[in-house]
Scaffold this active site. Structure first.
Site, PDB file in Angstrom:
ATOM      1  N   CYS A   1       4.910  -7.256   7.753  1.00 25.02           N
ATOM      2  CA  CYS A   1       5.890  -6.533   8.786  1.00 25.02           C
ATOM      3  C   CYS A   1       6.029  -7.779   9.884  1.00 25.02           C
ATOM      4  O   CYS A   1       5.215  -8.405  10.026  1.00 25.02           O
ATOM      5  CB  CYS A   1       5.212  -5.302   9.317  1.00 25.02           C
ATOM      6  SG  CYS A   1       6.468  -4.443  10.881  1.00 25.02           S
TER       7      CYS A   1
ATOM      8  N   SER B   1      10.298   6.485   9.431  1.00 28.45           N
ATOM      9  CA  SER B   1       9.659   6.243  10.672  1.00 28.45           C
ATOM     10  C   SER B   1      10.160   4.611  11.154  1.00 28.45           C
ATOM     11  O   SER B   1      10.234   3.717  10.368  1.00 28.45           O
ATOM     12  CB  SER B   1       8.136   6.219  10.800  1.00 28.45           C
ATOM     13  OG  SER B   1       7.604   5.971  12.014  1.00 28.45           O
TER      14      SER B   1
ATOM     15  N   GLY C   1       5.769  -2.131   6.900  1.00 27.97           N
ATOM     16  CA  GLY C   1       7.210  -2.518   7.079  1.00 27.97           C
ATOM     17  C   GLY C   1       7.803  -1.682   8.121  1.00 27.97           C
ATOM     18  O   GLY C   1       7.313  -0.617   8.276  1.00 27.97           O
ATOM     19  N   GLU C   2       9.085  -2.496   8.366  1.00 28.20           N
ATOM     20  CA  GLU C   2       9.747  -1.225   9.424  1.00 28.20           C
ATOM     21  C   GLU C   2      10.992  -1.067   8.685  1.00 28.20           C
ATOM     22  O   GLU C   2      11.973  -1.899   8.274  1.00 28.20           O
ATOM     23  CB  GLU C   2      10.191  -2.425  10.691  1.00 28.20           C
ATOM     24  CG  GLU C   2      11.600  -2.033  11.350  1.00 28.20           C
ATOM     25  CD  GLU C   2      11.414  -0.537  11.813  1.00 28.20           C
ATOM     26  OE1 GLU C   2      12.239   0.326  11.492  1.00 28.20           O
ATOM     27  OE2 GLU C   2      10.536   0.003  12.702  1.00 28.20           O
TER      28      GLU C   2
ATOM     29  N   CYS D   1       2.712  -5.580  16.115  1.00 32.65           N
ATOM     30  CA  CYS D   1       2.088  -4.446  16.767  1.00 32.65           C
ATOM     31  C   CYS D   1       0.994  -4.845  16.876  1.00 32.65           C
ATOM     32  O   CYS D   1       0.103  -5.001  15.853  1.00 32.65           O
ATOM     33  CB  CYS D   1       2.419  -3.071  16.351  1.00 32.65           C
ATOM     34  SG  CYS D   1       4.329  -2.544  16.667  1.00 32.65           S
TER      35      CYS D   1
ATOM     36  N   CYS E   1      -2.361   1.783   8.053  1.00 29.70           N
ATOM     37  CA  CYS E   1      -1.413   0.861   7.338  1.00 29.70           C
ATOM     38  C   CYS E   1      -2.085  -0.465   7.440  1.00 29.70           C
ATOM     39  O   CYS E   1      -2.268  -1.127   8.469  1.00 29.70           O
ATOM     40  CB  CYS E   1      -0.296   0.953   8.105  1.00 29.70           C
ATOM     41  SG  CYS E   1       1.187  -0.115   7.383  1.00 29.70           S
TER      42      CYS E   1
ATOM     43  N   CYS F   1      -1.887  -2.952  14.659  1.00 31.83           N
ATOM     44  CA  CYS F   1      -1.737  -2.623  13.409  1.00 31.83           C
ATOM     45  C   CYS F   1      -2.338  -3.967  12.323  1.00 31.83           C
ATOM     46  O   CYS F   1      -1.969  -4.946  12.494  1.00 31.83           O
ATOM     47  CB  CYS F   1      -0.386  -2.552  13.139  1.00 31.83           C
ATOM     48  SG  CYS F   1       0.361  -1.978  11.354  1.00 31.83           S
TER      49      CYS F   1
ATOM     50  N   ASN G   1      -7.056   4.937  14.206  1.00 35.67           N
ATOM     51  CA  ASN G   1      -8.005   4.503  13.342  1.00 35.67           C
ATOM     52  C   ASN G   1      -8.389   3.159  13.269  1.00 35.67           C
ATOM     53  O   ASN G   1      -7.684   2.223  13.103  1.00 35.67           O
ATOM     54  CB  ASN G   1      -7.286   4.798  12.028  1.00 35.67           C
ATOM     55  CG  ASN G   1      -8.128   4.829  10.725  1.00 35.67           C
ATOM     56  OD1 ASN G   1      -9.209   4.243  10.739  1.00 35.67           O
ATOM     57  ND2 ASN G   1      -7.807   5.317   9.541  1.00 35.67           N
TER      58      ASN G   1
ATOM     59  N   CYS H   1       2.995   8.601   1.527  1.00 32.84           N
ATOM     60  CA  CYS H   1       3.336   7.448   2.602  1.00 32.84           C
ATOM     61  C   CYS H   1       3.778   6.491   1.775  1.00 32.84           C
ATOM     62  O   CYS H   1       2.904   5.813   1.195  1.00 32.84           O
ATOM     63  CB  CYS H   1       2.214   7.272   3.732  1.00 32.84           C
ATOM     64  SG  CYS H   1       2.890   6.083   4.903  1.00 32.84           S
TER      65      CYS H   1
ATOM     66  N   GLU I   1       0.949  -1.197  -0.010  1.00 32.54           N
ATOM     67  CA  GLU I   1       0.104   0.011  -0.116  1.00 32.54           C
ATOM     68  C   GLU I   1       0.947   1.187  -0.126  1.00 32.54           C
ATOM     69  O   GLU I   1       1.841   1.214   0.563  1.00 32.54           O
ATOM     70  CB  GLU I   1      -0.889   0.116   1.313  1.00 32.54           C
ATOM     71  CG  GLU I   1      -1.692  -1.227   1.436  1.00 32.54           C
ATOM     72  CD  GLU I   1      -2.515  -1.177   2.823  1.00 32.54           C
ATOM     73  OE1 GLU I   1      -3.122  -2.024   3.005  1.00 32.54           O
ATOM     74  OE2 GLU I   1      -2.323  -0.121   3.605  1.00 32.54           O
TER      75      GLU I   1
ATOM     76  N   SER J   1       8.049   5.686  16.500  1.00 34.08           N
ATOM     77  CA  SER J   1       6.689   5.153  16.978  1.00 34.08           C
ATOM     78  C   SER J   1       6.948   4.748  18.421  1.00 34.08           C
ATOM     79  O   SER J   1       7.330   3.752  18.819  1.00 34.08           O
ATOM     80  CB  SER J   1       6.564   3.923  16.182  1.00 34.08           C
ATOM     81  OG  SER J   1       6.251   4.210  14.446  1.00 34.08           O
ATOM     82  N   LEU J   2       6.623   5.583  19.119  1.00 35.67           N
ATOM     83  CA  LEU J   2       6.611   5.217  20.625  1.00 35.67           C
ATOM     84  C   LEU J   2       5.361   4.576  21.147  1.00 35.67           C
ATOM     85  O   LEU J   2       5.414   3.643  21.732  1.00 35.67           O
ATOM     86  CB  LEU J   2       6.681   6.586  21.365  1.00 35.67           C
ATOM     87  CG  LEU J   2       6.889   6.483  22.861  1.00 35.67           C
ATOM     88  CD1 LEU J   2       8.449   5.918  23.185  1.00 35.67           C
ATOM     89  CD2 LEU J   2       7.016   7.933  23.415  1.00 35.67           C
ATOM     90  N   HIS J   3       4.197   5.169  21.264  1.00 34.40           N
ATOM     91  CA  HIS J   3       2.863   4.497  21.306  1.00 34.40           C
ATOM     92  C   HIS J   3       2.685   4.254  22.841  1.00 34.40           C
ATOM     93  O   HIS J   3       1.426   3.786  23.223  1.00 34.40           O
ATOM     94  CB  HIS J   3       2.775   3.557  20.655  1.00 34.40           C
ATOM     95  CG  HIS J   3       2.853   3.765  18.884  1.00 34.40           C
ATOM     96  ND1 HIS J   3       2.431   4.901  18.473  1.00 34.40           N
ATOM     97  CD2 HIS J   3       3.183   3.002  17.922  1.00 34.40           C
ATOM     98  CE1 HIS J   3       2.732   5.067  17.107  1.00 34.40           C
ATOM     99  NE2 HIS J   3       3.055   3.817  16.794  1.00 34.40           N
TER     100      HIS J   3
END
Length: 369
Positions: A125, A210, A178-179, A129, A351, A132, A308, A118, A96, A232-234
């Site tokens: 990935c 990111s 992905g990372e 997470c 994502c 996600c 989201n 983006c 995507e 990405s802390l979260h």
């Protein structure tokens, strides 16, 4: 010779393209510059458009090389102008990319739409997470440079972005599937290609990469100066991070913050801490205090992202009132916190959501979960 066995010139950084042109094709060195500009500045998808290259040289190119872009499998356009592409790669895998319009013109009487794109760096990935959709897909493979930048090529063609000196796609964020730091060498090749002075000449200040926090490679990326860093802390504590981001949490939060304290920054540059606000999970008063302690140690800003909703997860988005309460509590602690407006919710723009919906439809799963 099958098409798939040909060399995709979009996979070659400039030094590799120059070697290929001279050693494999036997062309003069200047041909590399011409081909490079046709691919990256003029955004052509085939050799026939390269009119300043002789027909015989174009025929030779077509024998052993190609310009291969991802194919558009689906396009969704939101009411707010956000456009999401589901792209099919040469092996049938789907990724995507999203175009996000700016909220307002940058100058008076400027009617040109400015966009941020983006892009994805991996198929799936490995970070798993819990919030996600991409994490649910698991890891399939790394993307090549041509696949990463092919997203930009497809998007530029779609919106008619034909004047690099006045681009429509102004900013790029490596925040898709992905990372990025787990595909570091290829990501860095893509950044060098974007910034090449004979190509699109993107400024590093217009590109953000990111990461959820990968110990190996963060310093190398920082020393390169190729783009801004977003983390990405979260979660503001290790226990919650282990729940929300189990793989990323293998690198303890305290060690991550220590690495960010030492991260090389340019003048006036700050690290962006991405913080997905999940109602009732990471937006409580104790989390405000923990975030304040983290931000006091770093030259950073906090980017608040309303969750989201993703099918199949137990989480919910904060209400406007909950989000405002959390934001004001952070301000009271002298934290630079900015809410990033959520866009594209009507087209599954978060994502991995469109890929997940496509896979569910292929299985005949009406729920899409």
């Amino acid at each position: 010779m099958s098409t798939i066995s040909k060399v995709n010139l979009c996979d070659l950084p400039y030094p590799a393209l120059e070697r290929f042109v001279m050693e494999e094709l036997g062309f003069k060195k200047f041909r590399a510059v011409q081909i490079w500009q046709w691919i990256w500045v003029k955004n052509v998808a085939g050799f026939e458009a390269m009119t300043d290259i002789s027909q015989s040289d174009r025929a030779r190119l077509a024998e052993i090389a190609e310009i291969r872009w991802p194919a558009i499998a689906d396009v969704r356009v939101s009411a707010d102008g956000t456009t999401k592409f589901l792209l099919e790669l040469s092996d049938g895998e789907l990724v995507e990319t999203v175009l996000i319009p700016s909220d307002a013109p940058k100058r008076p009487n400027d009617v040109t739409v400015r966009m941020t794109q983006c892009v994805s760096t991996q198929v799936g990935c490995a970070m798993a997470c819990s919030f996600c959709s991409t994490g649910k897909l698991g890891f399939r493979r790394n993307m090549t440079m041509g696949e990463i930048l092919g997203q930009v090529q497809v998007a530029r063609a779609y919106v008619g972005d034909t004047q690099p000196e006045r681009p429509i796609i102004r900013n790029l964020v490596y925040m898709g599937m992905g990372e990025p730091l787990l595909n570091l060498a290829t990501v860095m090749d893509s950044l060098r290609t974007l910034e090449h002075p004979k190509g699109l000449a993107f400024s590093p200040r217009r590109i953000t990469v990111s990461t959820c926090g990968i110990e190996a490679g963060m310093r190398e990326f920082g020393d390169s100066g190729l783009a801004f860093l977003a983390v990405s802390l979260h979660a503001p504590n290790q226990e919650l991070r282990e729940k929300l981001m189990p793989r990323a949490a293998h690198w303890p939060l305290e060690e991550l913050i220590g690495a960010l304290e030492r991260y090389p920054l340019k003048t006036r540059e700050r690290i962006t801490l991405e913080y997905l606000v999940i109602a009732g999970v990471n937006d409580q008063p104790e989390h405000v205090k923990q975030l304040a302690r983290i931000c006091a140690r770093l030259k950073a800003k906090l980017n608040l992202i309303p969750y989201n909703p993703t099918p199949g997860t137990p989480y919910r988005a904060p209400s406007p009132e909950e989000l405002l309460r959390f934001e004001k509590a952070l301000w009271a602690k002298d934290i630079t916190a900015i809410v990033r407006k959520s866009k594209g919710q009507d087209i599954e723009a978060a994502c991995g959501q469109l890929r997940a919906a496509h896979d569910a439809a292929a299985r005949g799963d009406a729920t899409g979960a």
